[in-house]
Every structure is written in structure tokens, then in C-alpha cells.
Design a protein around this motif. Structure first.
Motif, mmCIF file in Angstrom:
data_model
loop_
_atom_site.group_PDB
_atom_site.id
_atom_site.type_symbol
_atom_site.label_atom_id
_atom_site.label_comp_id
_atom_site.label_asym_id
_atom_site.label_seq_id
_atom_site.Cartn_x
_atom_site.Cartn_y
_atom_site.Cartn_z
ATOM 1 N N PRO A 291 0.819 -1.221 0.000
ATOM 2 C CA PRO A 291 0.000 0.000 0.000
ATOM 3 C C PRO A 291 0.848 1.264 0.000
ATOM 4 O O PRO A 291 1.939 1.305 0.563
ATOM 5 C CB PRO A 291 -0.802 -0.119 1.314
ATOM 6 N N SER A 292 0.321 2.293 -0.617
ATOM 7 C CA SER A 292 1.042 3.559 -0.728
ATOM 8 C C SER A 292 1.067 4.290 0.609
ATOM 9 O O SER A 292 0.074 4.329 1.336
ATOM 10 C CB SER A 292 0.369 4.433 -1.789
ATOM 11 N N ASN A 293 2.234 4.856 0.966
ATOM 12 C CA ASN A 293 2.361 5.720 2.133
ATOM 13 C C ASN A 293 3.416 6.783 1.827
ATOM 14 O O ASN A 293 3.845 6.918 0.685
ATOM 15 C CB ASN A 293 2.702 4.904 3.391
ATOM 16 N N ARG A 294 3.819 7.532 2.842
ATOM 17 C CA ARG A 294 4.774 8.618 2.593
ATOM 18 C C ARG A 294 6.055 8.114 1.916
ATOM 19 O O ARG A 294 6.606 8.773 1.038
ATOM 20 C CB ARG A 294 5.123 9.309 3.917
ATOM 21 N N HIS A 295 6.519 6.934 2.340
ATOM 22 C CA HIS A 295 7.782 6.412 1.834
ATOM 23 C C HIS A 295 7.667 5.909 0.393
ATOM 24 O O HIS A 295 8.678 5.596 -0.230
ATOM 25 C CB HIS A 295 8.262 5.283 2.746
ATOM 26 N N SER A 296 6.451 5.825 -0.113
ATOM 27 C CA SER A 296 6.236 5.356 -1.484
ATOM 28 C C SER A 296 5.800 6.488 -2.406
ATOM 29 O O SER A 296 5.195 6.246 -3.457
ATOM 30 C CB SER A 296 5.183 4.233 -1.492
ATOM 31 N N LEU B 215 4.004 6.651 -6.178
ATOM 32 C CA LEU B 215 2.729 7.339 -6.377
ATOM 33 C C LEU B 215 2.830 8.332 -7.532
ATOM 34 O O LEU B 215 1.959 8.393 -8.409
ATOM 35 C CB LEU B 215 2.332 8.072 -5.090
ATOM 36 N N MET B 216 3.925 9.085 -7.566
ATOM 37 C CA MET B 216 4.091 10.082 -8.620
ATOM 38 C C MET B 216 4.394 9.441 -9.968
ATOM 39 O O MET B 216 3.963 9.942 -11.011
ATOM 40 C CB MET B 216 5.191 11.066 -8.243
ATOM 41 N N TYR C 258 12.335 -3.594 -1.776
ATOM 42 C CA TYR C 258 12.156 -2.719 -0.631
ATOM 43 C C TYR C 258 13.141 -1.558 -0.727
ATOM 44 O O TYR C 258 14.168 -1.639 -1.401
ATOM 45 C CB TYR C 258 12.341 -3.497 0.675
ATOM 46 N N MET C 259 12.797 -0.465 -0.065
ATOM 47 C CA MET C 259 13.574 0.767 -0.191
ATOM 48 C C MET C 259 15.072 0.538 0.030
ATOM 49 O O MET C 259 15.903 1.027 -0.732
ATOM 50 C CB MET C 259 13.051 1.809 0.801
ATOM 51 N N ASN C 260 15.410 -0.205 1.084
ATOM 52 C CA ASN C 260 16.822 -0.399 1.421
ATOM 53 C C ASN C 260 17.576 -1.188 0.354
ATOM 54 O O ASN C 260 18.808 -1.191 0.352
ATOM 55 C CB ASN C 260 16.957 -1.107 2.770
ATOM 56 N N MET D 66 11.206 8.774 13.048
ATOM 57 C CA MET D 66 11.254 9.054 11.615
ATOM 58 C C MET D 66 10.849 7.834 10.798
ATOM 59 O O MET D 66 10.110 7.942 9.814
ATOM 60 C CB MET D 66 12.652 9.508 11.204
ATOM 61 N N ALA D 67 11.331 6.652 11.222
ATOM 62 C CA ALA D 67 10.994 5.419 10.504
ATOM 63 C C ALA D 67 9.489 5.182 10.519
ATOM 64 O O ALA D 67 8.887 4.811 9.500
ATOM 65 C CB ALA D 67 11.726 4.232 11.125
ATOM 66 N N SER D 68 8.863 5.417 11.670
ATOM 67 C CA SER D 68 7.405 5.240 11.770
ATOM 68 C C SER D 68 6.667 6.276 10.949
ATOM 69 O O SER D 68 5.662 5.980 10.291
ATOM 70 C CB SER D 68 6.963 5.339 13.241
ATOM 71 N N TRP D 69 7.184 7.502 10.955
ATOM 72 C CA TRP D 69 6.504 8.581 10.244
ATOM 73 C C TRP D 69 6.529 8.375 8.738
ATOM 74 O O TRP D 69 5.502 8.512 8.068
ATOM 75 C CB TRP D 69 7.141 9.923 10.605
ATOM 76 N N VAL D 70 7.695 8.046 8.172
ATOM 77 C CA VAL D 70 7.759 7.884 6.713
ATOM 78 C C VAL D 70 6.937 6.684 6.244
ATOM 79 O O VAL D 70 6.483 6.642 5.100
ATOM 80 C CB VAL D 70 9.215 7.760 6.186
ATOM 81 N N LEU D 71 6.720 5.715 7.147
ATOM 82 C CA LEU D 71 5.938 4.534 6.774
ATOM 83 C C LEU D 71 4.441 4.705 7.062
ATOM 84 O O LEU D 71 3.655 3.797 6.811
ATOM 85 C CB LEU D 71 6.460 3.295 7.515
#
Length: 209
Positions: free
Chosen positions: A15-20, A24-25, A63-65, A154-159
């Protein structure tokens, strides 16, 4: 534009979130440029292009990493020559240092704070490739980030998910700014000599609109 423009988005599967935001764009740009939907080319990336392949849109499926693994697979499988200035590659990512809806073009720094960008930079270094001014970062702002946030915060926020009004800003203002940036990059044939000057030029252009 004589150069081939490649847009490569990083994010996490699911699912899309801040880190994705990059994904999205990229999805919005598929519609904007009126190209076919992304096709999964390998477990590591999906791809589409216009008819003459002067524009290529790529989505990392890792995954991002591990974004560097997807980038490396794409470069090798599609035989993209990073030593050739005939290519211009823009990495679309979530820029937590920038205000939501803003866009910023930058070169790779020695110490990247974004894990996806850091992973791609590592893959280039391991391949002994300095990218010859071919690969740039194109960050889509998702900030402001939480004040005095710890690494865990920060990890929780971006996810976390965007609030409804934040997503609306990303999909309207953010997309408009992004496509204006891309239009100007195409207009100058991808000839970016100084990212700071280019961003200042764009800020002045967008302010006048």
C-alpha cells in the motif's frame, strides 16, 4: 529532447504511504505522459516507455533499502550505458527534508540520508561508476518532518499514511510542480550544470505562474 529521459521511482512494495511517494508520482506520470501501464519485467522492476523509447518510466519492486539491487538489474537488463550523456536518469523519491508538494533536483552527496538513494549510490560505487552526470535525484517533498525526531520516530513517520489533505496536495500541487520541472528539463535537453541554480530558476518560474 535529444537525450533519453529515464524516471526511476523508489519505495516499498504494498500500500502507498509517505515512503512510497516516488511510486505514487510515477503512476501519475504514466497517465500524464499517456504511456502504457507498467509491465513487470523482473521481480526487481517494472517498466514502460513511449513509442520511440525516448521516455522510460521504471518502478523498483524491491524494498527501499534494496533499491540499488533493482537499479542495477534495470541498468544491466536494459543495457543502459551510464557512461553515455545520451541518457538522463532521475530518481523519484520521498524528500522528507522538503515541504510537501515541493520538488528539488540534486546530485548524489557523499553521505545520503535517504536509504533508497544511499542504496543506489552504493550500487554505482560498487560498479566503479561515477554516473558521469547522468543520474540525478528528483525529490518530492513530504515534509515538514516531525521536530527533533529520533530514528525510530522518523521510521514510523515515513511509513505512515498521508492524511487526506496531504495526499490531495501531493496529487495536485506536487504533480503540477513535478511536471513543470520535467518540462523544463526537457526544454534544456537535460543539460543540468548546477542543480542549485536550476532549482532557483524553477522557484522563480513557479512563483510567476
Amino acid at each position: 529532447m535529444d537525450k533519453r529521459l529515464i524516471l526511476f521511482s523508489v519505495g516499498n512494495p504494498g500500500p502507498s504511504n509517505r515512503h512510497s511517494t516516488g511510486h505514487l508520482m510515477l503512476k501519475e506520470l504514466v497517465s500524464y505522459f499517456d504511456v502504457k501501464q507498467l509491465q513487470k519485467k523482473s521481480p526487481l522492476y517494472s517498466i514502460t516507455s513511449n513509442d520511440d523509447h525516448s521516455l522510460i518510466l521504471v518502478k523498483s519492486n524491491s524494498y527501499m533499502n534494496d533499491s540499488g539491487k533493482a537499479f542495477k538489474k534495470f541498468i544491466e537488463s536494459e543495457r543502459i550505458n551510464l557512461a553515455s550523456t545520451e541518457n538522463l536518469i532521475l530518481i523519484l523519491y520521498d524528500d522528507f527534508e522538503n515541504k510537501i508538494g515541493n520538488v528539488k533536483l540534486s546530485t548524489f552527496k557523499n553521505h545520503e540520508s535517504h536509504n533508497g538513494i544511499k542504496s543506489i549510490q552504493t550500487s554505482l560505487t560498487q560498479a566503479n561508476n561515477n554516473n558521469n552526470g547522468v543520474v540525478f535525484n528528483l525529490g518530492i517533498g513530504i515534509g515538514p518532518k516531525p521536530n527533533n525526531a529520533s530514528r525510530d520516530t522518523m521510521a514510523s513517520w515515513v511509513l505512515s499514511d498521508f492524511k487526506l489533505e496531504e495526499k490531495q496536495i501531493i496529487e495536485t500541487v506536487g504533480l503540477d510542480v513535478l511536471t513543470t520541472y520535467l518540462g523544463e528539463i526537457i526544454e534544456v535537453n537535460g543539460d543540468i550544470k548546477d542543480c542549485n541554480k536550476f532549482n532557483a530558476h524553477m522557484a522563480k518560474m513557479l512563483k510567476g505562474n
